[in-house]
Design an enzyme around this catalytic site. Structure first.
Site, PDB file in Angstrom:
ATOM      1  N   LYS A  10      -5.257  27.479  29.104  1.00 63.60           N
ATOM      2  CA  LYS A  10      -5.301  25.967  28.863  1.00 63.60           C
ATOM      3  C   LYS A  10      -6.706  25.794  28.412  1.00 63.60           C
ATOM      4  O   LYS A  10      -7.749  25.693  29.379  1.00 63.60           O
ATOM      5  CB  LYS A  10      -4.889  25.199  30.054  1.00 63.60           C
ATOM      6  CG  LYS A  10      -5.121  23.783  29.801  1.00 63.60           C
ATOM      7  CD  LYS A  10      -4.784  22.807  31.125  1.00 63.60           C
ATOM      8  CE  LYS A  10      -5.355  21.367  30.827  1.00 63.60           C
ATOM      9  NZ  LYS A  10      -5.141  20.550  32.313  1.00 63.60           N
TER      10      LYS A  10
ATOM     11  N   GLY B 188      -3.288  12.094  32.605  1.00 63.17           N
ATOM     12  CA  GLY B 188      -3.380  10.754  32.777  1.00 63.17           C
ATOM     13  C   GLY B 188      -1.874  10.186  33.162  1.00 63.17           C
ATOM     14  O   GLY B 188      -1.748   8.901  33.333  1.00 63.17           O
TER      15      GLY B 188
END
Lengths: 260, 65
Positions: free
Chosen positions: A96, A185
């Site tokens: 990632k 988020g």
């Protein structure tokens, strides 16, 4: 099933391993989420320390696939070296990829990200880039060879949910063959459901589960949100419209008469 | 000689990465090591010679999102 670089998974929820109240709660939350992929990080080990070994044995007990990140890296060089350390440490070519531009918003440095992705893919890595919702950046990442693209919903840990749904929808429409993951988020299971309803293949989250009053129960709630969102996408959502349309049949309404 | 280990300047006696890990009492088994941004596979720890001023990173698995 969702496909990440040729490997298929049932769960569309990727989960982080940080910020939980205890290691036991972390393990139980991951189990409760149904996740098959967990993100981990790398940090400096103090001399004599065995912190890494203890954490690593907890993860291995779970029998999940590990996705290491380059969190905290602020330059291409740092991110590339961290990715190589991760490959050595975890024995995986998955990474990632995070290159951070700004401390307060943790805004991805999209220029550095594309450069780092290009270097790593040429070196044999399978890159999961953490990016903004900008279409041109996503296209550059795909050009570099990314088969997965992970735009943010909102800044990491902000719990605001999807700030720019139109842009995320555009990414989905323009990149139909790329595995798209909303990363960062999300604050509530309804946010995760929304991402899946938009046609996103999966979501990645950490803080919203780890910082809940009951992380294990919240992990299950997110699992249900993701499943509901995916089922809705597959069922085909109707288009929104501006005016009312009666659901009850009009014909045969008692006392009905035409209004002139 | 003087090197930088995990961002801190240190005086060490060891000449190889393998010996350095022993000198610093690293007890765990899961490490990765980079010297001057070059990641060293475990198979090269014994043969890799350190020199003054080297920047050494010793890292390990940790929680992440």
């Amino acid at each position: 099933m969702v496909n990440f670089y040729g490997k298929t998974f049932t769960s569309r929820l990727l989960i982080g391993t940080a910020l939980y109240p205890s290691p036991a709660i972390m393990q139980n939350a991951i189990r409760s989420s149904g996740s098959e992929i967990v993100t981990v990080s790398l940090r400096r080990e103090a001399a004599g320390g065995k912190t890494g070994d203890a954490f690593w044995s907890l993860i291995r007990e779970l029998g999940v696939t590990v996705l290491p990140n380059t969190a905290g890296c602020r330059s291409v060089r740092e991110a590339v070296t961290t990715a190589k350390l991760a490959r050595e440490l975890f024995g995986t070519s998955w990474i990632k990829l995070e290159v951070i531009a700004d401390n307060d918003t943790l805004q991805p440095d999209v220029v550095g990200l594309v450069e780092a992705a290009d270097i790593l893919i040429k070196d044999g890595f399978e890159v999961f880039p953490y990016c903004t919702e900008d279409l041109s950046v996503a296209m550059r990442l795909v050009d570099a060879g990314c088969k997965v693209v992970m735009p943010w919903a909102a800044p990491i840990g902000s719990a605001k949910g999807i700030i720019n749904p139109d842009a995320l929808k555009l990414l989905r429409d323009r990149l139909p063959d790329i595995t798209l993951v909303v990363d960062a988020g999300l604050g509530a299971p309804s946010h995760a459901a929304r991402a899946l309803e938009l046609g996103y293949d999966a979501v990645l989250l950490n803080t919203a589960i780890a910082k809940a009053a009951d992380p294990v129960a919240m992990a299950h709630a997110f699992r249900q949100g993701v499943e509901a969102g995916r089922a809705a996408f597959e069922a085909g959502l109707m288009e929104a419209r501006d005016f009312a349309s009666p659901s009850t049949p009009v014909v045969g309404t008692p006392f009905w008469h035409a209004v002139s | 000689m003087r090197v930088i280990i995990n961002g801190e300047a240190r005086e060490i006696a060891s000449m190889s990465v393998d010996a350095l890990l022993g000198e610093l009492d690293y007890e765990g088994t899961h490490f990765a090591v980079a010297v001057n941004y070059d990641v060293l596979p475990k198979s090269r720890w014994a043969e890799t010679q350190l020199k003054s001023g080297d920047e050494i990173e010793i890292i390990t698995p940790r929680q992440g999102g």
